[in-house]
Design an enzyme around this catalytic site. Structure first.
Site, PDB file in Angstrom:
ATOM      1  N   ASP A  13     -14.303   1.462  -2.170  1.00  0.00           N
ATOM      2  CA  ASP A  13     -14.189   2.360  -3.320  1.00  0.00           C
ATOM      3  C   ASP A  13     -13.230   1.808  -4.365  1.00  0.00           C
ATOM      4  OD1 ASP A  13     -12.086   2.724  -1.550  1.00  0.00           O
ATOM      5  OD2 ASP A  13     -11.998   4.903  -1.762  1.00  0.00           O
ATOM      6  N   HIS A  14     -12.567   0.692  -4.054  1.00  0.00           N
ATOM      7  CA  HIS A  14     -11.741  -0.044  -5.013  1.00  0.00           C
ATOM      8  C   HIS A  14     -12.473  -1.319  -5.424  1.00  0.00           C
ATOM      9  CE1 HIS A  14      -7.762   2.044  -4.266  1.00  0.00           C
ATOM     10  NE2 HIS A  14      -8.479   2.465  -3.235  1.00  0.00           N
ATOM     11  N   TYR A  40       0.862  -1.184   0.000  1.00  0.00           N
ATOM     12  CA  TYR A  40       0.000   0.000   0.000  1.00  0.00           C
ATOM     13  C   TYR A  40       0.888   1.221   0.000  1.00  0.00           C
ATOM     14  CZ  TYR A  40      -3.381   3.512   1.555  1.00  0.00           C
ATOM     15  OH  TYR A  40      -4.149   4.649   1.651  1.00  0.00           O
ATOM     16  N   ASP A  74      -2.434  -1.469  -3.832  1.00  0.00           N
ATOM     17  CA  ASP A  74      -2.839  -0.115  -4.196  1.00  0.00           C
ATOM     18  C   ASP A  74      -1.578   0.739  -4.243  1.00  0.00           C
ATOM     19  OD1 ASP A  74      -3.874   2.410  -4.448  1.00  0.00           O
ATOM     20  OD2 ASP A  74      -5.005   2.388  -2.571  1.00  0.00           O
TER      21      ASP A  74
END
Length: 272
Positions: free
Chosen positions: A263-264, A118, A162
């Site tokens: 939201d991903h 991340y 991400d």
């Protein structure tokens, strides 16, 4: 072997919104999670049927990454390494819970390293952007070491998560109004990723979709009609050493805004 990566935007919230149903339906062999925002016990309790390792951020309520392996599947968890800093170097608090390496033992006797990553989102003109670039420098060094080892008889590696950076206009719906104006779309950030791929790492989703394909996007802002209009960003990646054989890649986008549990959207790759 099916490997999925997704930023859950808080694993407890994701579980309330339907993450468990998606996991049961998709049944990935290996699940890499980011922004878990929970300790190891809580994360493990929300992943039934999986053996999970979690590295939470030392700053409560931020970051946190997990690697979960399906029980009875083709892989089991071996050695675990937390953090991107060099051995013996303290991990900055803002970098903790962002890089988790797990060696997997596979059913055929081979092994594979998976990394749940991340990267900082950053914010132009603030300390957060300095932290992002400092972290990217550390990632560059680790990626170089892992790639060299994979070519010198070491095991293959999948780094996924991400990354909070797009690569080009093919990875974001609104390129022109954002390029070199907002974090995640800065040429200096993009150059870090491009250095990995120039050295031999493979951007799996881009490789399979083709260089001219738009997207597929993996993140949409919660504001406005971004999801409904598919005004997204491709910032979730699976990055593999060249000795691996990805067969297909799918972004498991929700049917509609109300069905989203993050939201991903998960990026799911099948490897031979």
């Amino acid at each position: 072997m099916r490997i999925a990566t997704v930023n859950v935007n808080g694993i407890r919230a994701a579980a309330r919104k339907g993450m468990g149903e998606w996991i049961a339906s998709s049944a990935p062999d290996v699940l890499l999670l980011q922004e878990v925002r929970a300790d190891e016990a809580i994360a493990a309790g929300l992943l039934p049927g999986y053996t999970a390792v979690t590295w939470p951020c030392r700053i409560k309520g931020r970051a946190g990454v997990s690697v979960a392996v399906r029980e009875g599947g083709p892989a089991s968890i071996g050695a675990v390494r937390q953090g991107i800093a060099a051995p013996g170097t303290p991990e900055p608090d803002v970098d903790s819970g962002r890089w988790l390496e797990v060696d997997l033992s596979l059913a055929d006797g081979s092994s594979l390293t998976v990394i749940s990553a991340y990267l900082h989102s950053g914010q132009l003109g603030t300390e957060k952007m300095d932290q992002k670039y400092a972290h990217l420098d550390l990632v560059d060094a680790r990626m170089a070491d892992l790639l060299t080892a994979s070519r010198d008889g070491g095991q293959q590696v999948i780094m996924a998560g991400d990354l909070n950076v797009v690569r080009s206009e093919k990875d974001i719906k609104n390129w022109k109004p954002n390029h070199n104006k907002i974090a995640g779309v800065m040429d200096e950030e993009i150059a870090h990723l491009e250095s990995w791929f120039a050295s031999g790492w493979v951007d799996v989703a881009r490789e399979l979709a083709g260089p001219e394909a738009q997207g597929p996007y993996t993140w949409w802002s919660q504001r406005g009609k971004a999801f409904d209009n598919d005004a997204g960003w491709r910032i979730d990646y699976q990055v593999a050493t060249p000795g691996l054989r990805p067969m297909s890649a799918t972004v498991d986008r929700a049917a509609d805004y109300a069905s989203r549990w993050s939201d991903h959207a998960p990026l799911v790759v099948e490897y031979d």
